[in-house]
Design an enzyme around this catalytic site. Structure first.
Site, mmCIF file in Angstrom:
data_model
loop_
_atom_site.group_PDB
_atom_site.id
_atom_site.type_symbol
_atom_site.label_atom_id
_atom_site.label_comp_id
_atom_site.label_asym_id
_atom_site.label_seq_id
_atom_site.Cartn_x
_atom_site.Cartn_y
_atom_site.Cartn_z
ATOM 1 N N SER A 53 4.160 -3.032 -3.838
ATOM 2 C CA SER A 53 3.961 -3.253 -5.162
ATOM 3 C C SER A 53 4.435 -4.457 -5.569
ATOM 4 C CB SER A 53 4.763 -2.425 -6.414
ATOM 5 O OG SER A 53 6.052 -2.213 -6.009
ATOM 6 N N LYS A 121 8.752 3.553 4.461
ATOM 7 C CA LYS A 121 7.933 4.544 3.549
ATOM 8 C C LYS A 121 6.539 4.391 4.013
ATOM 9 C CE LYS A 121 7.092 4.264 -1.171
ATOM 10 N NZ LYS A 121 5.705 4.055 -1.155
ATOM 11 N N GLU A 123 2.404 5.964 3.272
ATOM 12 C CA GLU A 123 1.735 6.708 2.472
ATOM 13 C C GLU A 123 0.722 7.562 3.219
ATOM 14 O OE1 GLU A 123 -0.602 4.335 -0.194
ATOM 15 O OE2 GLU A 123 1.081 3.164 -1.112
ATOM 16 N N GLU A 190 3.208 10.502 -6.611
ATOM 17 C CA GLU A 190 2.718 9.672 -7.676
ATOM 18 C C GLU A 190 1.727 10.166 -8.410
ATOM 19 O OE1 GLU A 190 2.550 5.608 -6.231
ATOM 20 O OE2 GLU A 190 1.304 4.994 -8.186
HETATM 21 O O1 KIV Z 1 5.289 0.166 -3.977
HETATM 22 C C1 KIV Z 1 5.438 0.790 -4.989
HETATM 23 O O2 KIV Z 1 6.427 0.355 -5.826
HETATM 24 C C2 KIV Z 1 5.732 2.228 -4.721
HETATM 25 C C3 KIV Z 1 6.212 3.060 -5.851
HETATM 26 C C4 KIV Z 1 5.356 2.916 -6.975
HETATM 27 C C5 KIV Z 1 6.829 4.394 -5.482
HETATM 28 O O3 KIV Z 1 5.370 2.750 -3.646
#
Ligand code: KIV
Length: 272
Positions: A53, A121, A123, A190
């Site tokens: 983000s 992390k 997706e 999410e």
């Molecule tokens: O990139 C991010 O901030 C995220 C959150 C919204 C979980 O993946």
């Protein structure tokens, strides 16, 4: 004084697992730089997410797709330098793992080596299982992310709530179980219905962290700039604003301009 100042014990994936077992909720927010990382860590956040983000809130892009691995490493290493206690998790950026598990592993290794972060992390569910397997087998902790996956925005075509239909909900639960089986240590959900998030949280042994996924998750995450009111046009229903920093900053900037223009700043005490 911050709530957790006395508590020096580092948060690890094992600690998060213990928190789930004893029903203690996990607090997570995003961080992209040293100063904010330090403030968040000092306040006692359990997990800091160096989220892609950053592509939106730091770089001003419309989506999370443009951010690069080098940029993520820069953000992550800045955050890590400010953190003593929290677990620092870094998003693998778009294009660095989809359909290429070797690239996924190499990118994860670069993040771990060059930033000093503690986990990555990514997706997706069944489409990324080879990547998850490879990264976990290298000893790198992986956090999953299902439901609304912003890196797939052009496939979804909308940022609306996901898995309201039975088929998508069933696939999500299947993916969650598969990811747990592959060894991920936690899962972000999410923008999905609270009842589905509850089912996933109760079914999985690993912690489930929600964003727009209701109150039954084992923890919650928000984008820090959103909850502080620095970004002010983005106002989904799940977002609780804890401050209106845009307004506070605006006041400060306007006062500064006035003081400079009037010659009030600097005064004699502020001069050498
Ligand atoms: O990139 C991010 O901030 C995220 C959150 C919204 C979980 O993946």
């Amino acid at each position: 004084m911050s709530v957790h100042k006395h508590q020096e014990k580092r948060i690890t994936t094992h600690v998060l697992q213990e928190m789930k077992q004893r029903g203690e909720k996990i607090s997570m927010l995003t961080a992209y730089d040293y100063s904010m990382g330090r403030i968040l860590d000092d306040a006692g956040l359990d997990v800091l997410l160096v989220g892609d983000s950053a592509s939106n809130v730091i770089a001003g892009h419309e989506t999370t797709l443009p951010i690069t691995l080098d940029q993520m490493i820069y953000h992550a290493s800045s955050v890590v330098r400010g953190v003593k206690r929290a677990l620092v998790v870094v998003d693998l950026p778009f294009g660095n793992y989809q359909g290429d598990s070797k690239n996924a592993l190499q990118s994860s290794i670069r993040i771990m080596k060059e930033s000093g972060a503690h986990a990555i992390k990514l997706e997706g569910g069944e489409f990324v299982q080879d990547s998850v397997k490879r990264i976990v087998s290298a000893g790198i902790p992986v956090m999953g992310h299902l439901g609304l996956m912003p890196q797939s925005i052009y496939r979804f075509g909308t940022y609306t709530v996901r898995a309201t239909e039975e088929m998508e909900a069933e696939q999500l639960l299947k993916d969650a179980l598969m990811l747990q089986e592959l060894g991920i240590f936690a899962l972000v959900l999410e923008k999905i219905p609270a009842d589905l998030a509850r089912k996933v949280s109760e079914t999985l042994k690993i912690p489930v962290i929600g964003i727009g996924a209701g109150k039954y998750c084992d923890g919650q995450v928000l984008v820090t700039h959103d909850m502080l009111g620095i970004t002010y046009e983005f106002a989904p229903r799940f977002l609780r604003r804890y401050a209106n920093l845009k307004e506070t900053m605006n006041q400060a900037f306007m006062q500064y301009i006035e003081d400079v223009k009037s010659g009030d700043f600097p005064n004699d005490k502020e001069s050498y």
